[in-house]
Structure formats: structure tokens, C-alpha cells
Scaffold this active site. Structure first.
Site, PDB file in Angstrom:
ATOM      1  N   GLU A 141      12.258  -7.889  -0.038  1.00 41.36           N
ATOM      2  CA  GLU A 141      13.131  -8.287  -1.151  1.00 41.36           C
ATOM      3  C   GLU A 141      12.363  -8.907  -2.317  1.00 41.36           C
ATOM      4  O   GLU A 141      12.978  -9.498  -3.202  1.00 41.36           O
ATOM      5  CB  GLU A 141      14.192  -9.269  -0.667  1.00 41.36           C
ATOM      6  CG  GLU A 141      15.206  -8.667   0.292  1.00 41.36           C
ATOM      7  CD  GLU A 141      16.391  -9.582   0.528  1.00 41.36           C
ATOM      8  OE1 GLU A 141      17.524  -9.182   0.186  1.00 41.36           O
ATOM      9  OE2 GLU A 141      16.190 -10.712   1.021  1.00 41.36           O
ATOM     10  N   GLU A 175       0.829  -1.204   0.000  1.00 44.06           N
ATOM     11  CA  GLU A 175       0.000   0.000   0.000  1.00 44.06           C
ATOM     12  C   GLU A 175       0.865   1.257   0.000  1.00 44.06           C
ATOM     13  O   GLU A 175       0.547   2.248  -0.665  1.00 44.06           O
ATOM     14  CB  GLU A 175      -0.924   0.007   1.222  1.00 44.06           C
ATOM     15  CG  GLU A 175      -1.961  -1.091   1.224  1.00 44.06           C
ATOM     16  CD  GLU A 175      -1.457  -2.387   1.834  1.00 44.06           C
ATOM     17  OE1 GLU A 175      -0.236  -2.482   2.110  1.00 44.06           O
ATOM     18  OE2 GLU A 175      -2.266  -3.307   2.025  1.00 44.06           O
ATOM     19  N   GLU A 210       3.078  -6.437  -9.699  1.00 44.26           N
ATOM     20  CA  GLU A 210       4.517  -6.440  -9.424  1.00 44.26           C
ATOM     21  C   GLU A 210       5.305  -7.350 -10.362  1.00 44.26           C
ATOM     22  O   GLU A 210       6.275  -6.904 -10.988  1.00 44.26           O
ATOM     23  CB  GLU A 210       4.747  -6.786  -7.951  1.00 44.26           C
ATOM     24  CG  GLU A 210       4.211  -5.692  -7.030  1.00 44.26           C
ATOM     25  CD  GLU A 210       4.042  -6.144  -5.601  1.00 44.26           C
ATOM     26  OE1 GLU A 210       4.189  -7.364  -5.335  1.00 44.26           O
ATOM     27  OE2 GLU A 210       3.758  -5.288  -4.734  1.00 44.26           O
TER      28      GLU A 210
END
Length: 447
Positions: free
Chosen positions: A330, A81, A358
Site C-alpha cells: 500500500e 524489483e 516512487e
């Protein structure tokens, strides 16, 4: 619900504070638990879950002075977020010269990552606990002119206190998961009361807007504005570490299982076993959604006969069939390394899948299970365009991964299609910023 005007016709905060017996009970319970808050935070600090230098912010003790002028407060609970609101923060600062953006989050990982990325002049703090003292101290100090909650962060006492002070309360990029929707459908009074606190709600798409209305949101206060995640910055990648690990993995066929949940690792292990038999040297990076489950996940892999190395213990991937990425912050590194990614939370019930933006941005081909109701609209578009593929179980997952390894052109076409879907997505940043800035007019002169 699709009216593009930034504010509802009945503009202004709700004329009365909606309530439900369960929310009144919550306030009573939190009042009784308030004295124990310092003990809870001390316990969490001992386990590395709180920032040693800033934990008092969760008690409402501000870590910075309130600047003069308007304060636009945004709350984004965690890393995903937080990254999604960074373009919004920039748009708000550009659209309201002189206003200060206060950005709060809830996790140590998010605070550390955002501290490296927020524009100069943005104040970063932890959200106070939903207890009487912390909420009062936070609002007394910061005196926000508008409050913006991102996605699905609902804290009843805090929300009620904001509205009681006449501060417009906005829900941006609203998202109610399948699990939450099912739970709220059994407690519609609570859902209606919580959603009734919002001056205006921005939904990423029509399907989410309809879900909100079905749970009790006022249709006149819901706006379809597009998603904030469309403009989110790519996940951070340590390029030095990427190069080092790429050299270690070498030419080994590599895939990623990202954000897996309990009950999915067995399917992932079955897929890796099948891949090992069919493709010599097959390697897996496994990044569970909750790294605290790492030992249980490792045991599932070992029980299946796979060798495991754990990153959090400083173990390298050399010689291990499964590299357990049990660290936080990561994920960008893993998407950058793996040409094929399976997104978890989609082979088990009641999770609803995870964000496909992503891996698409990072150039990793996307595989997922059938349970993607949290992002149904996006996955439907990805599937129709050939930008993602659905698998039903471990055997199908192995077959899909092997097929993408064997056909780089097909894999490249899938990545290209996924990026095309993202580029065609409605970018909600400008519309959301306009909605928030319009709400400032509901307040008086700057403080």
C-alpha cells in the site's frame, strides 16, 4: 565499462565455472538441508508467508506447462524489483515475437501484485529454493534460453546450474548496497566467483559499474545502461480508499515516514512531537520497512507520548497522532496522501537509503537522512536540483516538514524539480532488452 555494445567482446557464458571455498560449502550445506525444505515451507505457510495454492513451486514443481519456443526467464524477488521489470517485459515481448517471458518472484505480496499487472501471455511463478532438487526440477521443466537476475539476487546453486547448462546468465539493473559491498569486500573470493558467473552485467550508472568491478566483476562484461526504475509504473493506489482516508484526515497537516528501520523511529517520534507543539493537529503516517516490527514500532511511539492506530488491526486513524501503516503493498496509497515524505533507511548506519523514484513520481516532497549510499548518484542529482532535502536528526526533520507545510509553493517546486530529475534519467529499458535479446544468440535454435 561504458562501451554501448550489448555483449562483451569475449561473448558467451564463462568458459569455466568460477568457485570459492565458501560457495562449495554452501552447496554442501544446502544438500544436507534439502530434506527439511517441505517442513520449512509448511512452517511459513502457517504464518501466512507462503501461497497455499502455489507453495510447491518453491520446490521446483511447476504450476504451468512450458510452452514451445524460446523462454526468457526474469527473476525479480519482491514488489519493487517486480514493478521495475514490467516495462522490460513488454520490450522483450515486442522485440522477440514468439518468445515467452517467465517471470519469477520470491514473495507472496509480489506474486499477488504482479498477477494483476503482467501482460497477457507472461508466465508468473515462484523462484525455487536454492536446493538441489528444486533447482534441478525448475530448470528441467522450464529449460530457459536466457536467465536474467534483477538487481542483487544471487543464489549460488541456481546460478551455477544455469551456467553449467550453457544458458547465458544476465544481471540486469545491478545494485550492490553499501552493506553488501562492505561484506563482500571482506570476502572478495566469493564476490569474484559469484559475479564471474554472469555472461554480461547491466549497471544503472557509472558509480555502480565501478563498484561491481572493484568487487571482482570482469570490466569487459559490465555495461552502463541506465536504470529500469526510470520507466517503472507508478505504485498502485486504491482511489476509493485514498478518498476515504483523505476525508478522515481532512485539513490536518500530514506527513509520511516511509520504510523506516530500527533506530529511526525514535527520530521520527521526536519530529512528530516537535511538529505537534508547533503545528496544531499534525498527523503522521508511519510505514516501517518491515511490518513484522509493527508492535515494537508502536511501542516506541507510545513511549514518546504519542497515540497510535494500527492499520493491520483494522483501526482507523481517527483521533490518533500516528497512523501505523503496518501492511504490505500500500505504499502508493501513503505517498498519494502525504504531501511530504521522509524516506527511511537513511538515518541509521549500514542500510544505505531507499528508492526515491516512487515518492517523486507520486508527487510527495522528499526528505532523507545522510545515509543514501545505495542511491548516491540519484540523491546527488535530486539535491543539486532542489528535488530533495537532507536532514540530520529528528529536530531537523521536524523543521523541514514544517517549512514545507508552511510554503506550498516551495513544496511544489521541490516536487517539480524531482520529476525533472527523473525525466532526465537515462531509461535503461531499451538497452537492457537489447542486451538480453542479444544473449539469445548464444544459445542454439529454439527448443
Amino acid at each position: 565499462m561504458s562501451d554501448p555494445s550489448p555483449l562483451p567482446s569475449s561473448s558467451g557464458p564463462p568458459s569455466s565455472l568460477p568457485d570459492a571455498p565458501a560457495l562449495a560449502l554452501w552447496r554442501g550445506v544446502t544438500w544436507a538441508l534439502a530434506p527439511f525444505a517441505p517442513l520449512l515451507l509448511r512452517w511459513r505457510r502457517g504464518r501466512g508467508k507462503e501461497d497455499e495454492a502455489r507453495w510447491r513451486e518453491k520446490l521446483g514443481v511447476a504450476g504451468a506447462a512450458r510452452p514451445a519456443g524460446e523462454v526468457i526467464w526474469l527473476h525479480a524477488v519482491s514488489v519493487g524489483e517486480g514493478l521495475s521489470v514490467l516495462p522490460l517485459v513488454k520490450a522483450l515481448r515486442a522485440g522477440r515475437a514468439g518468445a515467452t517471458v517467465l517471470l519469477t518472484c520470491g514473495t507472496v505480496t509480489a506474486a499477488r501484485l504482479l498477477a494483476e499487472r503482467v501482460p497477457e501471455g507472461v508466465i508468473l511463478q515462484f523462484l525455487p529454493l536454492d536446493l538441489p532438487g528444486p533447482v534441478r526440477r525448475f530448470l528441467d521443466h522450464w529449460r530457459p534460453d536466457v536467465a536474467v537476475l534483477v538487481e542483487s539476487e544471487f543464489w549460488p546453486r541456481l546460478m551455477r546450474a544455469v551456467v553449467a547448462r550453457g544458458v547465458p546468465l544476465v544481471l540486469a539493473n545491478a545494485r550492490i548496497s553499501d552493506r553488501s559491498a562492505a561484506r563482500w569486500s571482506r570476502a572478495r573470493g566469493v564476490a569474484r566467483a559469484l559475479l564471474g558467473h554472469f555472461t554480461v552485467i547491466g549497471a544503472p550508472d557509472a558509480a555502480m559499474a565501478a563498484r561491481l568491478v572493484s568487487l571482482g566483476a570482469d570490466p569487459g562484461r559490465v555495461r552502463v545502461l541506465g536504470t529500469l526504475k526510470r520507466a517503472a509504473e507508478p505504485l498502485a493506489v486504491d482511489e476509493g480508499e485514498r478518498a476515504r482516508l483523505a476525508a478522515v484526515f481532512g485539513e490536518a497537516p500530514l506527513w509520511l515516514a516511509a520504510s523506516t528501520h530500527a533506530g529511526e523511529e525514535e527520530a521520527v517520534a521526536a519530529a512528530q512531537l516537535a511538529l505537534r507543539a508547533a503545528v496544531p493537529g499534525a498527523r503522521l503516517i508511519l510505514a516501517p520497512r518491515h511490518p513484522a516490527r509493527a508492535e515494537a514500532v508502536a511501542e516506541v511511539m507510545r513511549a514518546a507520548g504519542l497515540t497510535v492506530a494500527r492499520r493491520s488491526l483494522g483501526e482507523g486513524p481517527e483521533g490518533a497522532e500516528v497512523y501505523l501503516a503496518d501492511t504490505l503493498g500500500e505504499m502508493g496509497l501513503w505517498f498519494a496522501l502525504a504531501p511530504v515524505s521522509f524516506l527511511g533507511g537513511s538515518l541509521v548506519a549500514d542500510v544505505g537509503g531507499h528508492n526515491a523514484y516512487e515518492p517523486a513520481v507520486m508527487g510527495s516532497a522528499i526528505l532523507h537522512g545522510p545515509g543514501v549510499g545505495n542511491f548516491a548518484d540519484l540523491y546527488a542529482r535530486l539535491g543539486a536540483a532542489g528535488g530533495a532535502a537532507e536532514v540530520a536528526d529528528g529536530a531537523a526533520l521536524a523543521q523541514a516538514v514544517a517549512g514545507l507545510w508552511e510554503d506550498p509553493a516551495r513544496r511544489g517546486a521541490m516536487v517539480h524539480a524531482a520529476r525533472g530529475v527523473l525525466e532526465a534519467e537515462a531509461d535503461g529499458v531499451a538497452a537492457t532488452a537489447g542486451m538480453i535479446l542479444s544473449c539469445l544468440a548464444l544459445r542454439g535454435a529454439p527448443q
